[in-house]
Structure formats: C-alpha cells, structure tokens
Enzyme design. Structure first.
Site, PDB file in Angstrom:
ATOM      1  N   HIS A  19       0.837  -1.215   0.000  1.00  0.00           N
ATOM      2  CA  HIS A  19       0.000   0.000   0.000  1.00  0.00           C
ATOM      3  C   HIS A  19       0.866   1.257   0.000  1.00  0.00           C
ATOM      4  O   HIS A  19       1.899   1.308   0.667  1.00  0.00           O
ATOM      5  CB  HIS A  19      -0.936  -0.017   1.206  1.00  0.00           C
ATOM      6  CG  HIS A  19      -1.939  -1.128   1.158  1.00  0.00           C
ATOM      7  ND1 HIS A  19      -3.226  -0.955   0.719  1.00  0.00           N
ATOM      8  CD2 HIS A  19      -1.829  -2.450   1.474  1.00  0.00           C
ATOM      9  CE1 HIS A  19      -3.876  -2.117   0.777  1.00  0.00           C
ATOM     10  NE2 HIS A  19      -3.050  -3.045   1.229  1.00  0.00           N
ATOM     11  N   GLU A 202      -8.930 -12.520   4.645  1.00  0.00           N
ATOM     12  CA  GLU A 202      -7.811 -12.208   5.550  1.00  0.00           C
ATOM     13  C   GLU A 202      -8.290 -12.434   6.983  1.00  0.00           C
ATOM     14  O   GLU A 202      -7.762 -13.298   7.680  1.00  0.00           O
ATOM     15  CB  GLU A 202      -7.370 -10.750   5.330  1.00  0.00           C
ATOM     16  CG  GLU A 202      -6.260 -10.304   6.282  1.00  0.00           C
ATOM     17  CD  GLU A 202      -5.951  -8.803   6.174  1.00  0.00           C
ATOM     18  OE1 GLU A 202      -6.751  -8.074   5.549  1.00  0.00           O
ATOM     19  OE2 GLU A 202      -4.932  -8.373   6.731  1.00  0.00           O
TER      20      GLU A 202
END
Ligand SMILES: [Zn+2]
Length: 341
Positions: A19, A202
C-alpha cells in the site's frame, strides 16, 4: 554461496501487494511532517518517529496510518511519498511493483483528483528514470467508507485513468463489509479494462473469497489465507491458477493468524495454489519485502532455489506483458546461477 538473507537482498523481485500510504517509512514521514511542522501530531524528529511507529496493536496501526494520511495535503506530498516509496522498493531489488493507492482518502481531504493523478504519474516516470523500477497502480476502495467511496474511486479511476493504472481493488476491514455490494463498481472497472484484485479471506472465512471470485471477478486475491480452511476452494484456486498475495507478518500483526508458525502458507503451497510473497504495509508492520521472503523461506524450508522459485511465481502472477515477465524471470535465473558459483 552467500547466506540466505544476503541472497534474498540481492534477488530481483516484484511486489504485488503493498500500500502507498502504508509504505511510508519513518524517514519519509519525517520529511512529510517537516513540510507541515506544527500542523500535525506526527513528530518530525526521526528518532521520536521510530517510537511512534513501533507496532503496539491494530488500533495503534490504524492511528499511525490515518495520521500519515493526514500529512498528505497537496500534490507535492503525493509526489514525494510516491517517489520515496519507489526508492525504498528499488533498494530491495524490486524491479516492478503494483502499488495499491487509495485516491478516495486524498481526494476527500481536498486534493483535486486531476492533481492527484498527475502527481503519481509524474513520480512514477521519475522513479523509473531515477531507480530503474516500474510502478503500476491498483486503485482500491476503502471498504469501511462504503458505497459512496466505491462510486468515487471508480469515477477517479475512469475519469483520470492515469497511464499506470491497471487494476481495481477493495481494502479496509473485511468484517461487516460484505464483498457482493461492490459488484456494480467492479463490473464497470473490469469493463473499462482494469483487473480485479480485492482483498478477501484475511480476517474472514473462505466464503468472502468465493464472493470475491464470483461477484467481483477476482483475478488475484489480497491475502485469501482462509482458503486453507476450504478444500474445494483450494482446488478451485489451484486449477484456475488464481494467485493469493501472501503477507505473513501483516497477518500476524492484524491477528488474522496467531503466529508466524501457524501461518497457512505451507498448506496453500502444498495444495498447488499459486502464491506471491508481499509486504502489505511494511514499515507500519515492522517488516520489508526481503524480510517476508525470509519468513516464507523458513515456513516452507526453502534454500536459494526455492526462494528464486517464489520470486518467479510472483512475476508470473503480475499483470505484466509476457515479454516483461520473461525479462525479469531471466534476471532471476541469472542471479541464481551467479549466486550458486
Ligand atoms: Zn493489503
């Protein structure tokens, strides 16, 4: 033969799940904080910053992340962050990175979308010239901000359409953020030629991954570790060659898995699921891509040959033209051959 960490440090690599804001190291944040001295709670002194960054728990990670988002106030900040993140990736011998960018966070804080798009593009081209790294963008929806954020992310992607933009993603928390609601936005992004790479599985179960595949047309899955609980899903991913982007330290930090030793990576590999090794939000989770390769090598009991195979698998999972994939793979092979001598 060099030791494994040295081998990994020199190995040519690609990074597919990292990210933009989450890659801001204390050094980069210190530069941003100095630009806005006195107008941010973030210390500008690198030593104080290292303390501020030390991971305590997930709530603290979110606090650090948001305070860095708040430091990015104009197009010059965006440029600086992007160019410096590229520098730090290139230092780890990353040749190509798909950087997940969240334009909604910045545009909703007042940076005009065209200025944002121009800043990342200009930084991308400069980084390629300065550091020899190719960057591409995944624009992701911050799931916690819901459908208005999805709408705006899609608009920015389609209206600005920066040259480096190749994919459309979905990040943020998974619990309480059902994937299917984002289907219309993914449909439009895919119709416009963007690849689908949502986070799923996740902190939630395999059903979220099925949703990402069936509803969002996922071509790769961010994390996807709960696939290990579902043999039918493992078989599906293996047969269709749909890669999972694995970031072991991140999964421990967010408590998606209790410890590195409990990480399902070995089970995923054993089932024949393609995986790439990634760093997610490296400085905020106290890791690097090189560290994640070392973790993967330990979990999978790999030496240099196996580690090079992981690097090749990431190249194969990248949204790169075959000629570019072949070029980086050849570089990995040459490096392995020279390290074996
Ligand atoms: Zn992520």
């Amino acid at each position: 033969m060099t030791d494994l960490p040295t081998f990994i440090a020199g190995l040519p690599k690609v990074e597919l799940h990292v990210h933009h804001v989450g890659s801001a190291s204390p050094r980069i944040v210190a530069e941003l904080a100095a630009r806005h001295e006195g107008r941010s709670p973030v210390p500008a002194d690198p030593e104080a910053l290292a303390d501020y960054f030390a991971f305590r728990d997930f709530a603290h990670f979110v606090e650090v992340y948001l305070s860095v988002v708040d430091l990015i106030r104009d197009a010059d900040d965006v440029w600086l962050l992007t160019h410096e993140v590229a520098r730090e990736l290139a230092r780890q011998q990353v040749r190509y990175a798909e950087l997940t960018v969240t334009p909604y966070s910045h545009v909703s804080r007042g940076i005009p979308a065209p200025a944002f798009g121009e800043a990342i593009e200009d930084a991308r081209k400069r980084a390629e010239a300065d550091f020899g790294i190719a960057l591409r963008w995944c624009f992701d929806i911050p799931g916690e901000a819901g459908l208005p954020a999805a709408e705006q992310t899609l608009r920015i992607a389609l209206d600005e359409r920066p040259d480096g933009l190749i994919s459309f993603g979905l990040g943020g928390p998974e619990i309480g953020v059902p994937r299917p609601q984002f289907k219309p936005y993914f449909d439009q992004a895919r119709a416009a030629g963007l690849r689908s790479v949502p986070h799923a599985g996740e902190t939630t179960g395999p059903e979220t991954i099925w949703d990402a595949l069936r509803e969002l047309g996922a071509e790769r899955i961010g994390h996807g570790i709960s696939a290990a609980q579902d043999p039918a899903l493992l078989a599906y991913l293996a047969e269709r060659r749909i890669p999972l982007e694995i970031a072991p330290t991140s999964n421990v930090r967010t408590r998606a898995v209790p410890s590195l030793d409990a990480h399902p990576l070995p089970r995923l590999v054993e089932a024949g699921v393609p995986v790439s090794i990634n760093s997610d939000d490296p400085p905020m989770f106290g890791t690097t891509l090189n560290d994640e390769y070392a973790v993967a090598a330990r979990l999978l009991r790999l030496g240099p040959d196996g580690v090079a195979a992981l690097a090749r698998a990431a190249v194969a999972a990248a949204f790169l033209a075959p000629a570019e994939q072949a070029r980086i793979t050849a570089e990995i092979d040459a490096y392995l051959a020279s390290a074996a001598r």
